[in-house]
Design a protein around this motif. Structure first.
Motif, short mmCIF file in Angstrom:
data_model
loop_
_atom_site.label_atom_id
_atom_site.label_comp_id
_atom_site.label_asym_id
_atom_site.label_seq_id
_atom_site.Cartn_x
_atom_site.Cartn_y
_atom_site.Cartn_z
N UNK A 1 0.83 -1.20 0.00
CA UNK A 1 0.00 0.00 0.00
C UNK A 1 0.87 1.25 0.00
N UNK A 2 1.25 1.69 -1.19
CA UNK A 2 2.09 2.87 -1.33
C UNK A 2 1.33 3.98 -2.05
N UNK A 3 1.65 5.22 -1.78
CA UNK A 3 1.00 6.32 -2.52
C UNK A 3 1.48 6.33 -3.97
N UNK A 4 0.59 6.71 -4.89
CA UNK A 4 0.98 6.72 -6.30
C UNK A 4 1.08 5.31 -6.84
N UNK A 5 2.23 4.94 -7.33
CA UNK A 5 2.46 3.59 -7.83
C UNK A 5 2.48 2.62 -6.65
N UNK A 6 1.53 1.67 -6.63
CA UNK A 6 1.47 0.75 -5.48
C UNK A 6 2.51 -0.36 -5.60
N UNK A 7 2.60 -1.15 -4.54
CA UNK A 7 3.61 -2.20 -4.48
C UNK A 7 3.45 -3.26 -5.55
N UNK A 8 2.22 -3.58 -5.94
CA UNK A 8 2.01 -4.58 -6.98
C UNK A 8 2.58 -4.11 -8.31
N UNK A 9 2.39 -2.83 -8.62
CA UNK A 9 2.92 -2.29 -9.87
C UNK A 9 4.45 -2.26 -9.82
N UNK A 10 5.01 -1.92 -8.66
CA UNK A 10 6.46 -1.94 -8.50
C UNK A 10 7.00 -3.35 -8.72
N UNK A 11 6.32 -4.34 -8.11
CA UNK A 11 6.74 -5.74 -8.24
C UNK A 11 6.66 -6.18 -9.70
N UNK A 12 5.57 -5.82 -10.36
CA UNK A 12 5.40 -6.17 -11.78
C UNK A 12 6.54 -5.59 -12.62
N UNK A 13 6.90 -4.35 -12.35
CA UNK A 13 7.97 -3.70 -13.10
C UNK A 13 9.31 -4.38 -12.84
N UNK A 14 9.59 -4.68 -11.58
CA UNK A 14 10.86 -5.32 -11.22
C UNK A 14 11.00 -6.69 -11.88
N UNK A 15 9.94 -7.47 -11.84
CA UNK A 15 10.01 -8.84 -12.35
C UNK A 15 9.94 -8.91 -13.88
N UNK A 16 9.59 -7.79 -14.52
CA UNK A 16 9.54 -7.78 -15.99
C UNK A 16 10.86 -7.36 -16.61
N UNK B 1 2.96 -12.45 -9.50
CA UNK B 1 3.81 -11.53 -10.25
C UNK B 1 5.29 -11.84 -10.05
N UNK B 2 5.59 -12.70 -9.08
CA UNK B 2 6.98 -13.11 -8.89
C UNK B 2 7.59 -12.78 -7.55
N UNK B 3 6.82 -12.18 -6.63
CA UNK B 3 7.35 -11.92 -5.28
C UNK B 3 7.71 -13.26 -4.64
N UNK B 4 8.74 -13.25 -3.79
CA UNK B 4 9.25 -14.50 -3.24
C UNK B 4 8.62 -14.88 -1.90
N UNK B 5 8.13 -13.89 -1.17
CA UNK B 5 7.54 -14.18 0.13
C UNK B 5 6.73 -12.96 0.56
N UNK B 6 5.98 -13.11 1.65
CA UNK B 6 5.23 -11.97 2.19
C UNK B 6 5.17 -12.10 3.70
#
Length: 240
Positions: free
Chosen positions: A66-81, A108-113
């Motif tokens: 839960x981040x302002x602007x670009x959320x964590x899911x979008x960040x993860x998607x970008x990193x893993x792409x 999306x490719x996250x390793x753990x939570x």
């Protein structure tokens, strides 16, 4: 230098990027990570996190969803792409009630939570386990011809499984399932990820079918089968 710092001096070369917008939590985590000897960088937005990754590739990323602007899911998607960042382990920091987001993040490719609120000691244990698997090459483990968890040995060439020294008779599907989970111990796999990996996304295979296969695999492995944990609402993992 304190005993803690001396004991954890080997962590000094390990860099962790912490992306979190809650200032109190950010400072608490930064303090605990640095106390363990890790090199820590911080960011409070998704955009700043990606910029930090571009400037210096970290060994691990702790990413709030839960981040302002670009959320964590979008960040993860970008990193893993991206090829250069796809291999960096990501642990998602999530709030209770974000079950669907956890599933999406893992897919999306996250390793753990880890779910808030959490103990810093628990987070540090997760970090050490994930970094250890990265160093040992277990995350990509498919290149190895043998997977050894300590209690279960999987011989990929012989297509043979031994549990506590005894040969276990598994179906082809059960063998693939065990191989997937054991090669990436500690990582949670959603049911959909399991379907796509061991059934090649076959549409007729349902979540319920995966559950049945897990129950059968646990039974055949005996006491060792309890190492395969159900992560409620998400999927399964082989306990590290």
């Amino acid at each position: 230098m304190s005993d803690t710092q001396a004991h954890n001096g080997s962590n000094a070369d390990t860099s962790i990027l912490l992306v979190e917008d809650e200032q109190d939590l950010l400072e608490l985590l930064e303090y605990n990570l640095e106390r363990e000897g890790y090199k820590v960088r911080t960011a409070t937005t998704g955009e700043a996190g990606l910029k930090a990754v571009r400037s210096e590739l970290p060994d691990m990323i702790l990413l709030d969803l839960m981040l302002p602007g670009m959320d964590g899911l979008e960040v993860c998607r970008t990193l893993k792409s991206r090829e250069n960042t796809a291999v960096v382990p990501v642990i998602m920091l999530t709030a209770k009630g974000e079950e669907s987001d956890i599933v999406r993040g893992l897919e999306l490719g996250a390793d753990d939570y880890i779910t808030k609120p959490f103990s810093p000691r628990v987070l540090l244990a997760r970090i050490r386990a994930l970094l250890r698997r990265s160093v040992d090459g277990v995350i990509e483990g498919d290149d190895s011809r043998t997977i050894d968890t300590g209690q279960v040995v999987i011989d990929l060439e012989r297509h043979e499984v031994r549990s506590s020294g005894d040969v276990v008779d598994l179906t082809a599907t059960e063998f693939k399932l065990l191989r997937l989970l054991a090669a990436r111990r500690g990582r949670v796999f959603t049911r959909q990820q399991i379907i796509e990996s061991i059934h090649e996304g076959f549409a007729a295979v349902t979540d319920r079918s995966v559950d049945v296969q897990v129950v059968s695999l646990r039974r055949k492995l005996g006491d060792v089968g309890q190492q395969i944990e159900t992560v409620r609402g998400v999927g399964y993992r082989f306990r590290d």
